[in-house]
Design a protein around this motif. Structure first.
Motif, PDB file in Angstrom:
ATOM      1  N   ARG A   1       2.952  11.464  -4.085  1.00  8.97           N
ATOM      2  CA  ARG A   1       3.274  12.049  -2.785  1.00  8.97           C
ATOM      3  C   ARG A   1       2.008  12.570  -2.102  1.00  8.97           C
ATOM      4  NH1 ARG A   1       8.724  13.064  -2.098  1.00  8.97           N
ATOM      5  NH2 ARG A   1      10.023  12.777  -3.954  1.00  8.97           N
ATOM      6  N   HIS A   2       2.131  12.781  -0.797  1.00  9.61           N
ATOM      7  CA  HIS A   2       1.078  13.417   0.014  1.00  9.61           C
ATOM      8  C   HIS A   2      -0.246  12.652  -0.046  1.00  9.61           C
ATOM      9  CE1 HIS A   2       4.061  16.540   0.055  1.00  9.61           C
ATOM     10  NE2 HIS A   2       3.905  16.809  -1.224  1.00  9.61           N
TER      11      HIS A   2
ATOM     12  N   ASN B   1       4.394   7.913   3.963  1.00  7.81           N
ATOM     13  CA  ASN B   1       4.312   6.657   3.219  1.00  7.81           C
ATOM     14  C   ASN B   1       3.786   6.912   1.808  1.00  7.81           C
ATOM     15  OD1 ASN B   1       5.188   5.192   5.397  1.00  7.81           O
ATOM     16  ND2 ASN B   1       3.152   4.544   6.054  1.00  7.81           N
ATOM     17  N   ARG B   2       4.372   6.219   0.851  1.00  8.83           N
ATOM     18  CA  ARG B   2       3.923   6.340  -0.526  1.00  8.83           C
ATOM     19  C   ARG B   2       3.665   4.953  -1.095  1.00  8.83           C
ATOM     20  NH1 ARG B   2       8.223   9.649  -3.827  1.00  8.83           N
ATOM     21  NH2 ARG B   2       9.639   8.546  -2.446  1.00  8.83           N
TER      22      ARG B   2
ATOM     23  N   ASP C   1       1.234  -1.687  -2.995  1.00  6.48           N
ATOM     24  CA  ASP C   1       2.632  -1.680  -2.566  1.00  6.48           C
ATOM     25  C   ASP C   1       3.259  -2.997  -3.018  1.00  6.48           C
ATOM     26  OD1 ASP C   1       4.550  -0.168  -0.356  1.00  6.48           O
ATOM     27  OD2 ASP C   1       4.934  -2.308  -0.514  1.00  6.48           O
ATOM     28  N   ILE C   2       4.358  -2.908  -3.740  1.00  5.87           N
ATOM     29  CA  ILE C   2       4.974  -4.079  -4.362  1.00  5.87           C
ATOM     30  C   ILE C   2       6.261  -4.448  -3.643  1.00  5.87           C
ATOM     31  CG2 ILE C   2       6.019  -4.939  -6.500  1.00  5.87           C
ATOM     32  CD1 ILE C   2       4.136  -2.905  -7.946  1.00  5.87           C
ATOM     33  N   SER C   3       6.431  -5.714  -3.358  1.00  4.64           N
ATOM     34  CA  SER C   3       7.691  -6.174  -2.766  1.00  4.64           C
ATOM     35  C   SER C   3       7.891  -7.644  -3.095  1.00  4.64           C
ATOM     36  CB  SER C   3       7.701  -5.955  -1.247  1.00  4.64           C
ATOM     37  OG  SER C   3       6.746  -6.760  -0.609  1.00  4.64           O
TER      38      SER C   3
ATOM     39  N   LYS D   1       1.427  -1.931   8.174  1.00  6.55           N
ATOM     40  CA  LYS D   1       2.042  -0.621   7.925  1.00  6.55           C
ATOM     41  C   LYS D   1       1.039   0.367   7.346  1.00  6.55           C
ATOM     42  CE  LYS D   1       5.538   1.599   4.984  1.00  6.55           C
ATOM     43  NZ  LYS D   1       6.605   1.378   3.981  1.00  6.55           N
ATOM     44  N   TYR D   2       0.257  -0.075   6.390  1.00  2.28           N
ATOM     45  CA  TYR D   2      -0.635   0.844   5.683  1.00  2.28           C
ATOM     46  C   TYR D   2      -1.967   1.067   6.384  1.00  2.28           C
ATOM     47  CZ  TYR D   2       2.318   1.593   1.624  1.00  2.28           C
ATOM     48  OH  TYR D   2       3.340   1.986   0.800  1.00  2.28           O
ATOM     49  N   GLU D   3      -2.356   0.185   7.303  1.00  3.62           N
ATOM     50  CA  GLU D   3      -3.630   0.395   7.967  1.00  3.62           C
ATOM     51  C   GLU D   3      -3.591   1.561   8.957  1.00  3.62           C
ATOM     52  OE1 GLU D   3      -4.570  -3.219   9.963  1.00  3.62           O
ATOM     53  OE2 GLU D   3      -3.075  -2.955  11.547  1.00  3.62           O
ATOM     54  N   LEU D   4      -2.386   2.028   9.268  1.00  3.93           N
ATOM     55  CA  LEU D   4      -2.228   3.169  10.169  1.00  3.93           C
ATOM     56  C   LEU D   4      -2.295   4.504   9.428  1.00  3.93           C
ATOM     57  CD1 LEU D   4       0.718   1.801  12.362  1.00  3.93           C
ATOM     58  CD2 LEU D   4      -1.728   1.770  12.889  1.00  3.93           C
ATOM     59  N   ASN D   5      -2.320   4.458   8.101  1.00  9.23           N
ATOM     60  CA  ASN D   5      -2.345   5.698   7.324  1.00  9.23           C
ATOM     61  C   ASN D   5      -3.687   6.410   7.466  1.00  9.23           C
ATOM     62  OD1 ASN D   5       0.237   5.141   6.354  1.00  9.23           O
ATOM     63  ND2 ASN D   5      -0.543   4.048   4.569  1.00  9.23           N
TER      64      ASN D   5
END
Length: 198
Positions: free
Chosen positions: A73-74, A81-82, A99-101, A132-136
């Motif tokens: 978390r965090h 997002n985690r 991230d797995i899918s 999705k993750y590049e915005l983190n």
């Protein structure tokens, strides 16, 4: 019923036995192709398959002698997002976020493209995860390399999954030698592929 269901989905055969056509928990009738059960999270199938692959990849990362955390978390300042796994101690010295899918080429947004292009379902899912993750926004001074590990239901691995496993092999080679690297890659390619089909 479970073995017949798995075989029918793997071979693309229609589901004709009553136990598998009783409907989904979300209230939608199960289609004969079984596409709905592969994508609906209410029935538990996609969630169970995802968690199974998270555990498999976690074991793989630890076998490469990297420490890791599952769904920490965090991680980011601007959202909740985690990543599924965060690994530490790679040969490059980077923190690795994973991230797995998985995606079914017949019942995803890639269905038309997948009909004419091998690996399209995995590629499209990889691209969406990267966006999705590049915005983190990470805490100041922290950096990480992100890998979207995607596999198609029929067994094809996405390019990022192959690249990530190869990078783990490099880490193993630097500490345990070339023969151990070959053994590591052979074992985990087989084990992860089997997990995907179970």
């Amino acid at each position: 019923c479970a073995s017949r269901l798995a075989a029918s989905l793997r071979l693309g055969c229609p589901l004709t036995f009553a136990a598998c056509l009783s409907g989904c928990e979300c209230g939608v009738p199960t289609d004969q192709a079984g596409y709905h059960m592969l994508t609906c999270k209410h029935g538990g199938g996609p969630v169970w398959a995802h968690n199974k692959m998270v555990l498999g990849w976690t074991d793989c990362i630890r076998d490469a002698d990297l420490s890791c955390k599952v769904e920490p978390r965090h991680q980011y300042l601007n959202n909740d997002n985690r990543p599924d796994i965060v690994a530490f101690g790679s040969s490059s010295g980077e923190v690795l976020e994973v991230d797995i899918s998985h995606s079914h080429p017949w019942c995803s947004e890639a269905s038309r493209r997948a009909a004419v292009e091998d690996g399209a379902a995995a590629l499209i899912r990889e691209e969406s995860k990267i966006k999705k993750y590049e915005l983190n926004v990470r805490p100041s001074g922290s950096a990480a390399k992100f890998y979207p590990l995607v596999a198609e239901h029929f067994g094809r691995w996405g390019a990022q999954s192959q690249k990530f496993l190869s990078s783990l092999g490099v880490t193993v080679e630097k500490t345990e030698g070339r023969s151990r690297k070959a053994e590591f890659l052979c074992y985990w390619r087989r084990r992860l592929s089997l997990l995907l089909q179970r």
